[in-house]
Enzyme design. Structure first.
Site, PDB file in Angstrom:
ATOM      1  N   ARG A 180       0.839  -1.204   0.000  1.00 41.12           N
ATOM      2  CA  ARG A 180       0.000   0.000   0.000  1.00 41.12           C
ATOM      3  C   ARG A 180       0.872   1.252   0.000  1.00 41.12           C
ATOM      4  NH1 ARG A 180      -4.628  -0.120   4.407  1.00 41.12           N
ATOM      5  NH2 ARG A 180      -5.375   1.622   3.123  1.00 41.12           N
ATOM      6  N   CYS A 238      -1.196   5.770   9.236  1.00 42.26           N
ATOM      7  CA  CYS A 238      -1.562   4.482   8.661  1.00 42.26           C
ATOM      8  C   CYS A 238      -2.686   4.729   7.671  1.00 42.26           C
ATOM      9  CB  CYS A 238      -1.953   3.502   9.760  1.00 42.26           C
ATOM     10  SG  CYS A 238      -3.325   4.085  10.800  1.00 42.26           S
TER      11      CYS A 238
END
Length: 283
Positions: A180, A238
């Site tokens: 990611r 995050c």
């Protein structure tokens, strides 16, 4: 006080004369709808069996506001959060222990939020419920009302601009999976990639196979090798401020203070005017 507690230590404290308030924060990131599966139900898991004396706390309802401009898990309204904590029996002078199903992310979110709003003694059960060897209970506890009054505005919180600045002046860790960060996949947010200057540091690499944190000296060496040198300001983000809290907890175990960008990638990537970096390098 250590930020984590073992299952055996918790059992001893629960059996003592001044047990901690115990919060069950079981939660899972829900991407199951695309597969036609129902989302995880933390309250049902709690009802099926929990550590005796624990009170259930709903992450989406009690530890975050509704998704929106602030990201998928923005800070909760402190009035709502305070009421939820008091209803769970949290008081300012009583230690709190939080646990989840073993991943540690949700428990870390509760740990960080309670600490950021001024509670002086909060720990996470290292490894979560799977490490508990005692009996489980299906009794739903109705604790006496606590007196905890959360206070905002304390250090340890980053906004988008602060995160961008820290990526240039200090070190900003990206706690998500490496793919990611690199922008190879993005199952949830608008676009893949990372905040320019951020360093990939997946929080999954802070724990052993059983979900417990690595020893403090190993964590300290890991973060130092990634740029968290002595005296360096450290921040974490995050996807939505949940797994990032777990990395902040790992840093605390290592003795390294850090701040959390709660809006995280879900907020950053929602603004097309904010720059996005891709690939394995911070730039």
């Amino acid at each position: 006080m250590n930020a984590i507690i073992s299952a055996s230590e918790l059992a001893d404290e629960l059996a003592g004369g001044a047990p901690p308030v115990l919060l069950d924060v079981r939660w899972q990131l829900s991407v199951a709808k695309a597969a036609g599966e129902p989302p995880f139900d933390g309250r049902a898991a709690y009802a099926a069996g929990h550590i005796p004396g624990a009170v259930y706390v709903d992450l989406d309802r009690d530890l975050a506001s509704a998704p929106g401009e602030g990201g998928r898990h923005p800070l909760p309204d402190l009035t709502v959060f305070g009421a939820a904590m008091r209803a769970a029996g949290v008081s300012a002078r009583t230690p709190v222990v939080v646990y989840d199903g073993g991943q540690g992310w949700a428990a870390a979110r509760a740990w960080w939020l309670l600490g950021w709003t001024g509670h002086p003694s909060v720990r996470v059960l290292d490894g979560g419920l799977p490490t508990w060897e005692g009996p489980l209970s299906t009794d739903v506890r109705q604790p006496a009302e606590g007196d905890f009054q959360p206070v905002g505005g304390t250090p340890g919180l980053l906004d988008a601009d602060g995160a961008a600045a820290l990526a240039r002046s200090g070190v900003l860790f990206d706690a998500r999976a490496g793919e990611r960060y690199r922008g190879e996949v993005e199952p949830i947010d608008r676009v893949g990639g990372h905040i320019p200057g951020a360093v990939s540091a997946p929080t999954t690499q802070n724990v052993a196979e059983d979900g417990r944190f690595l020893p403090a000296d190993q964590l300290k060496e890991r973060f130092r090798s990634l740029g968290a040198a002595e005296g360096t300001d450290v921040g974490v983000y995050c996807g939505s401020g949940v797994s990032g809290a777990h990395e902040v907890l790992a840093l605390a175990v290592a003795g390294i203070p850090s701040a959390l960008y709660v809006g995280s990638w879900s907020q950053w990537s929602s603004d097309p005017d904010r720059p996005v970096a891709v690939g394995p390098d911070p730039q």
